[in-house]
Design a protein around this motif. Structure first.
Motif, short mmCIF file in Angstrom:
data_model
loop_
_atom_site.label_atom_id
_atom_site.label_comp_id
_atom_site.label_asym_id
_atom_site.label_seq_id
_atom_site.Cartn_x
_atom_site.Cartn_y
_atom_site.Cartn_z
N UNK A 21 37.47 34.00 38.26
CA UNK A 21 38.12 33.97 39.58
C UNK A 21 39.59 33.59 39.47
N UNK A 22 39.97 32.92 38.38
CA UNK A 22 41.36 32.50 38.23
C UNK A 22 42.27 33.54 37.62
N UNK A 23 41.71 34.66 37.19
CA UNK A 23 42.55 35.69 36.57
C UNK A 23 43.51 36.28 37.59
N UNK A 24 44.77 36.31 37.26
CA UNK A 24 45.80 36.88 38.12
C UNK A 24 46.36 38.16 37.50
N UNK A 25 46.47 39.22 38.27
CA UNK A 25 47.03 40.46 37.71
C UNK A 25 48.50 40.29 37.36
N UNK A 26 48.91 40.97 36.32
CA UNK A 26 50.31 40.95 35.92
C UNK A 26 51.08 41.95 36.77
N UNK A 27 51.93 41.41 37.66
CA UNK A 27 52.68 42.25 38.58
C UNK A 27 53.99 42.71 37.93
N UNK A 28 54.43 43.89 38.28
CA UNK A 28 55.73 44.40 37.85
C UNK A 28 56.62 44.47 39.09
N UNK A 29 57.77 43.79 39.09
CA UNK A 29 58.63 43.82 40.28
C UNK A 29 58.96 45.25 40.69
N UNK A 30 58.83 45.52 42.00
CA UNK A 30 59.06 46.87 42.51
C UNK A 30 60.51 47.31 42.31
N UNK A 31 61.41 46.32 42.16
CA UNK A 31 62.82 46.69 41.99
C UNK A 31 63.06 47.42 40.67
N UNK A 32 62.12 47.28 39.70
CA UNK A 32 62.29 47.97 38.42
C UNK A 32 62.09 49.47 38.54
N UNK A 33 61.58 49.92 39.69
CA UNK A 33 61.41 51.38 39.87
C UNK A 33 62.71 52.03 40.31
N UNK A 34 63.66 51.21 40.75
CA UNK A 34 64.89 51.80 41.30
C UNK A 34 65.90 52.08 40.20
N UNK A 35 66.47 53.25 40.24
CA UNK A 35 67.53 53.65 39.31
C UNK A 35 68.28 54.81 39.96
N UNK A 36 69.60 54.74 39.96
CA UNK A 36 70.37 55.81 40.58
C UNK A 36 71.73 55.92 39.88
N UNK A 37 72.45 56.93 40.28
CA UNK A 37 73.76 57.20 39.70
C UNK A 37 74.76 57.45 40.81
N UNK A 38 75.93 56.83 40.67
CA UNK A 38 77.01 57.02 41.65
C UNK A 38 78.20 57.61 40.93
N UNK A 39 78.61 58.79 41.37
CA UNK A 39 79.74 59.42 40.70
C UNK A 39 81.04 58.74 41.12
N UNK A 40 82.04 58.83 40.25
CA UNK A 40 83.32 58.19 40.49
C UNK A 40 84.42 59.22 40.72
N UNK A 41 85.49 58.75 41.31
CA UNK A 41 86.61 59.64 41.58
C UNK A 41 87.45 59.89 40.32
N UNK A 42 87.60 58.83 39.51
CA UNK A 42 88.46 58.96 38.33
C UNK A 42 87.68 58.86 37.03
N UNK A 43 86.38 58.71 37.12
CA UNK A 43 85.53 58.67 35.93
C UNK A 43 84.20 59.32 36.27
#
Length: 676
Positions: A358-380
């Protein structure tokens, strides 16, 4: 499915065909073999259980196997490690022999073995157990627990006291009409202290089954209850814990499902991010292929790191689910097969094992680790975005950056008489650079002769300012025109037409000639946080950008470039003395801004000279006039903020220390200012 139910299935099928395969390609014999292999064989010796003993983890092994296991682990130790789950069991008294017996398994082994004999050859190998003539058995007396031949069966029916015995034929046992049950299931355990007494009382205090004399002699002051009541309470506790374990298992499975969805989301975001990066890179392939590869490599690295986190969580949670299912099955088998005496004897172990689950706790993965994006730059090419910005933050009024706030600066210390051998009434050029240890380098150039000085910042407020010391660096001539210091404290100097690079001990590391032809005379020098080197040429109106080793990256147009240059965030910022402008271009020569400074200061007898950037991109410009000069403050995008220092004598070169103090070369002195 419990063992008895499986056996009943086998017996019901046996009257149709003993060895003929059924439609599912399974025989009764194969089903029995599967039961035996999966449940009735010791995993240590792979034979059927012989005197099975139960460990604290509810795994069972043969007595002899456990004795051999103890010899291999620690013959004199008080602990025994389970070879399946590695959990330890404390040994008491006689050691392995004192471990609780698993009578349920012993009974099942006997029942399965007997059922196999009944199925093999129609039971012809079973002999009469009631006489010494070894006649073939035709029936079994359930009261005597003996197989009977034809003569012994007649004798049973003739004797008055045996007429009431229940006798069944072997055919009835084979067909499943009558189920063979081991007498071990009906045995009432005897007290170890009183062999003639049955165990019939449960001591709550000691949590063990005892006999009546023991309850009077040794447990008189303890909490005692009858076996039926104790068994009912035990069943209730086990049922409650099983329900809680079921909820833990559901929680683990839900987490696995959620993690799986998050992993898929990460994969989608990863694919979309790479697609965006590639689409942007394809627009300017020739210019920024190297930056694209760097971003893709970083994206891959972060993705692989996050995938490892997801996979580890999935593996751990799946392992916990499997272990939980196995333990629940073991508890279920024990509760279905064992007698009330055994269950009460093992109550503490059962409840402890279920409580652990009953004491076993699942190992959670933070939902924020699913986020990944790219932002283009004006000079790079752009940048990776690894965290989703809160939407609520956009509604709040942002706090003004330091670069957009008018500042006040105060003189902290001053080093006077930099280069006494030079008559300061004549015009001269004084440049400064700062090292990470708060040492300041000053270059004074007068009538084509250069002198390099060093001075250390005073430790305390009342410590007298140290006297500047002239440096004699092997490898430098008296034709040094510009200096700069990298983040790792390397000294860069334009000596004639050559750029020389020295280490902290002022030893020459390497040198290179940045110009094209004998008429290419550098007029300014700068180095950025990545140790890229920029060399400016006033006559040619260009800047050459170099790697740290001096190799050329590119040459780019720099209209109105003069004698002062600084670098920040992939931009080159410089002043023009004659046209009174502050100019910024990127590393490819594209114009970022060109500011006309005439409206920022009153009067016309002044000109911009030195320029430098603070850690947040704020731009500071020396305004040289007569009889004195000022320091102006601009935002990173070239907007005028205000005059921060007035009456600064004859300011020229300027830089920042690692502690954020502003160093200004003014006349024949070096002034250090700090914010107030």
């Amino acid at each position: 499915m419990c063992f008895i139910f499986r056996l009943k299935v086998c017996l019901l099928l046996s009257h149709q065909a003993q060895t003929v395969k059924m439609a599912s390609n399974v025989t009764v014999q194969s089903v029995l073999e599967k039961i035996s292999v999966n449940h009735l064989e010791c995993s240590f010796c792979t034979n059927r259980f012989r005197q099975p003993k139960l460990l604290d983890c509810l795994h069972s092994f043969c007595l002899q196997c456990l004795q051999e296991l103890r010899q291999s682990q620690d013959p004199s130790g008080t602990k025994l490690t389970c070879p399946l789950c590695r959990r330890e069991t404390m040994l008491k008294g006689s050691g392995v022999a004192d471990l609780p017996n698993n009578f349920a398994f012993s009974a099942l082994v006997e029942e399965v073995t007997m059922q196999e004999k009944l199925l093999e050859g129609q039971g012809s190998d079973i002999k009469c157990q009631n006489c010494d003539e070894e006649n073939q058995a035709i029936s079994r007396c359930m009261d005597c627990d003996h197989f009977l031949c034809q003569e012994c069966q007649k004798a049973h029916k003739r004797m008055t006291f045996m007429k009431s015995h229940k006798i069944y034929t072997l055919a009835q046992l084979r067909s499943g009409e009558i189920v063979y049950k081991s007498k071990l299931r009906e045995d009432i355990p005897q007290c170890g202290n009183h062999p003639d007494q049955n165990l019939n009382v449960y001591c709550n205090t000691c949590q063990q089954v005892i006999c009546t004399p023991c309850s009077v002699l040794d447990h008189a002051k303890h909490s005692l209850i009858g076996l039926p009541v104790a068994f009912e309470k035990c069943q209730k506790k086990v049922k409650e814990l099983v329900a809680r374990v079921g909820k833990s298992k559901t929680k683990l499975n839900n987490t696995i499902e959620k993690t799986c969805k998050s992993r898929k989301k990460l994969n989608t975001m990863f694919a979309n991010t790479k697609k965006k990066i590639t689409e942007k890179a394809n627009q300017e392939v020739a210019k920024i292929r190297q930056e694209e590869q760097k971003l893709l490599k970083e994206t891959d690295r972060i993705y692989q790191k996050r995938v490892t986190t997801f996979d580890a969580a999935q593996a751990n949670n799946s392992k916990d689910v499997i272990q939980t299912e196995h333990k629940l099955e073991e508890v279920k088998q024990l509760m279905n097969q064992a007698s009330c005496y055994e269950i009460l004897e093992l109550q503490q172990k059962l409840l402890h094992n279920l409580s652990e689950l009953t004491g076993k706790q699942p190992q959670q993965v933070p939902d924020k680790l699913t986020f990944m994006d790219f932002e283009d730059g004006e000079r790079s090419l752009g940048r990776l975005i690894l965290e989703e910005e809160p939407k609520a933050a956009a509604k709040q009024s942002p706090r003004p950056a330091r670069s957009c706030v008018k500042e006040k600066w105060k003189l902290k210390t001053e080093f006077k008489k930099i280069g006494l051998i030079i008559d300061s009434i004549f015009s001269c050029k004084l440049l400064v650079s700062a090292l990470s240890n708060n040492e300041i380098l000053a270059l004074r150039r007068f009538f084509g002769i250069s002198a390099l000085f060093t001075v250390s910042m005073p430790n305390g407020q009342h410590t007298p300012s140290p006297i500047p010391q002239r440096l004699q660096i092997s490898g430098l001539t008296d034709d040094v025109r510009c200096i700069a210091v990298s983040r790792d404290d390397k000294l860069l100097a334009v000596d004639g037409q050559v750029v020389k690079v020295f280490n902290k001990q002022h030893q020459l590391l390497h040198q290179f000639t940045p110009g094209r032809g004998s008429d290419s005379q550098p007029t300014c020098l700068a180095v950025d946080d990545s140790n890229l080197i920029a060399v400016g040429y006033k006559e040619k109106k260009e800047i050459s950008l170099h790697n740290p080793d001096g190799s050329l990256i590119r040459r780019l147009p720099a209209p109105m470039i003069g004698g002062y240059l600084t670098m920040y965030n992939h931009c080159l910022i410089y002043t023009n003395y004659g046209k009174k402008r502050l100019v910024c271009v990127d590393y490819y020569g594209a114009s970022v801004f060109s500011v006309d400074m005439t409206s920022n200061i009153q009067g016309g007898n002044w000109h911009p000279d030195g320029v430098c950037c603070d850690s947040d991109g704020s731009i500071y410009v020396v305004v040289y006039g007569y009889p004195t000069g000022d320091i102006l403050h601009y935002s990173p995008d070239g907007k005028y903020i205000g005059c921060v220092i007035k009456g600064c004598d004859d300011p020229r070169g300027m830089t920042f220390t690692s502690g954020g103090e502003l160093v200004v070369a003014a006349g024949d002195s070096v002034k250090v200012y700090h914010r107030v």
